[in-house]
Design a protein around this motif. Structure first.
Motif, mmCIF file in Angstrom:
data_model
loop_
_atom_site.group_PDB
_atom_site.id
_atom_site.type_symbol
_atom_site.label_atom_id
_atom_site.label_comp_id
_atom_site.label_asym_id
_atom_site.label_seq_id
_atom_site.Cartn_x
_atom_site.Cartn_y
_atom_site.Cartn_z
ATOM 1 N N THR A 98 0.832 -1.200 0.000
ATOM 2 C CA THR A 98 0.000 0.000 0.000
ATOM 3 C C THR A 98 0.865 1.247 0.000
ATOM 4 O O THR A 98 0.616 2.201 -0.744
ATOM 5 C CB THR A 98 -0.922 -0.004 1.232
ATOM 6 N N GLY A 99 1.896 1.273 0.852
ATOM 7 C CA GLY A 99 2.788 2.428 0.903
ATOM 8 C C GLY A 99 3.507 2.652 -0.408
ATOM 9 O O GLY A 99 3.648 3.781 -0.875
ATOM 10 N N ALA A 100 3.957 1.548 -1.029
ATOM 11 C CA ALA A 100 4.669 1.668 -2.303
ATOM 12 C C ALA A 100 3.747 2.200 -3.387
ATOM 13 O O ALA A 100 4.134 3.055 -4.186
ATOM 14 C CB ALA A 100 5.237 0.301 -2.709
ATOM 15 N N HIS A 101 2.514 1.711 -3.431
ATOM 16 C CA HIS A 101 1.567 2.176 -4.440
ATOM 17 C C HIS A 101 1.254 3.650 -4.262
ATOM 18 O O HIS A 101 1.153 4.406 -5.236
ATOM 19 C CB HIS A 101 0.276 1.360 -4.363
ATOM 20 N N GLY A 102 1.096 4.067 -3.001
ATOM 21 C CA GLY A 102 0.821 5.482 -2.742
ATOM 22 C C GLY A 102 1.969 6.374 -3.172
ATOM 23 O O GLY A 102 1.748 7.460 -3.721
#
Length: 333
Positions: A178-182
């Motif tokens: 999730t953090g990487a996608h954001g």
């Protein structure tokens, strides 16, 4: 007469022949030729099982049996070994299709299907029939992704450890993704500002940013479940209804909220722009904010087509309140 070429492990009879041929003065190459084995196999066998310069076939056989027992793959209760191996291979192939290296995927699948106690590196070597170096490299990759935990194995002699998969491994992997996608979505938005929304690069970055932004929002949980998310949408609605820029103080007064609540809602809009999609919060200067249609929501061709349509059909007017559409009264001719 030379012995026929054989496969598999050395037997006790093989080891007795080696001892006799050594006593007869034969070299490793000749013994290997007679047994159908590589010279290196004979030299390692003799070096490993010689005491005071004398090769002992009985001791060599006992050591080999003990070593084979230690290397035996761990038992998997409840299912035949071939069924388990087939599942591990199938699951590893699916993981490999997502980009995980094949060997790393096999190690992960083996640990995933292991008992609660996990597996040692030696267990994995025996189970997968691969080299210790391959297992070590795969374990290192899985630890770097926080997918595997290392546990001491006090019941085993020597400095050995067991590797397990914790119950919260999926949550950690989910949060990392999730953090990487954001972050990808944020960088894409910055790229649009650099190249411009009407350029080829800007259009591609806009498409990528929308995809990863939406994915991040969905994977991060429902933002609307948070109080700041609800407030953020209320602020968006207020700015649309006002139709002009407002200050945080003006919004607080109009909504009857404390100023800190408005500031928190504005911060949520800046931190997660997808909340307001297809609108976005914009600083209008002099401490005021407003909302506008996101530049990346429509392609340049779509925006131009809408502009031409609006110029060709100016009679249609959209009334925001109540989402009603109306047209001005027709003039009599």
């Amino acid at each position: 007469m030379n012995a026929p070429r054989v496969r598999g492990r050395l037997t006790l009879d093989d080891r007795r022949r080696i001892a006799g041929w050594l006593d007869g003065g034969l070299g490793y190459a000749e013994i290997g030729r007679r047994l159908g084995r590589p010279t290196s196999t004979i030299s390692r066998e003799v070096a490993r099982n010689s005491t005071d310069g004398e090769y002992r076939p009985g001791h060599a056989q006992e050591t080999a049996v003990h070593r084979a027992r230690r290397r035996r793959p761990p038992r998997r209760p409840g299912q035949p070994a071939d069924v388990v191996r087939g599942f591990v291979d199938e699951f590893a192939a699916l993981l490999s299709a997502t980009g995980l290296p094949r060997m790393t995927a096999r190690v992960f699948a083996s640990l995933l299907t292991a008992d609660a106690g996990g597996l040692t590196a030696a267990d994995l070597v025996a189970l997968l029939q691969v080299s210790p170096a391959s297992v070590s490299k795969s374990i290192g990759a899985l630890e770097a992704m926080e997918l595997v935990a290392r546990r001491p194995a006090p019941s085993i002699r020597g400095r050995r450890e067991r590797y397990t998969i914790d119950d919260d491994v999926w949550l950690r992997a989910w949060q990392a993704d999730t953090g990487a996608h954001g972050r990808v979505a944020e960088v894409a938005q910055r790229g649009i500002g650099i190249f411009g929304p009407d350029t080829t690069a800007g259009t591609r970055l806009a498409s990528m940013g929308r995809f990863f932004g939406r994915l991040s929002e969905q994977m991060g949980g429902s933002t609307l479940a948070e109080a700041a998310g609800y407030d953020a949408l209320t602020v968006v609605a207020a700015l649309v209804h006002a139709g002009r820029p407002l200050t945080p103080d003006g919004l607080a007064t109009a909504l009857g909220w404390p100023r800190d609540r408005v500031v928190a809602a504005l911060a949520a809009l800046r931190r997660r722009p997808a909340i307001a999609d297809p609108l976005e919060l914009c600083d209008a200067g002099s401490g005021t904010v407003t909302v506008e249609a996101r530049a990346d929501r429509l392609s340049p061709a779509q925006r131009e087509a809408i502009r031409r349509f609006h110029l060709a059909s100016p009679a249609t007017v959209v009334t925001v309140e109540g989402c009603r559409t109306s047209s001005p009264p027709a003039t009599s001719t």
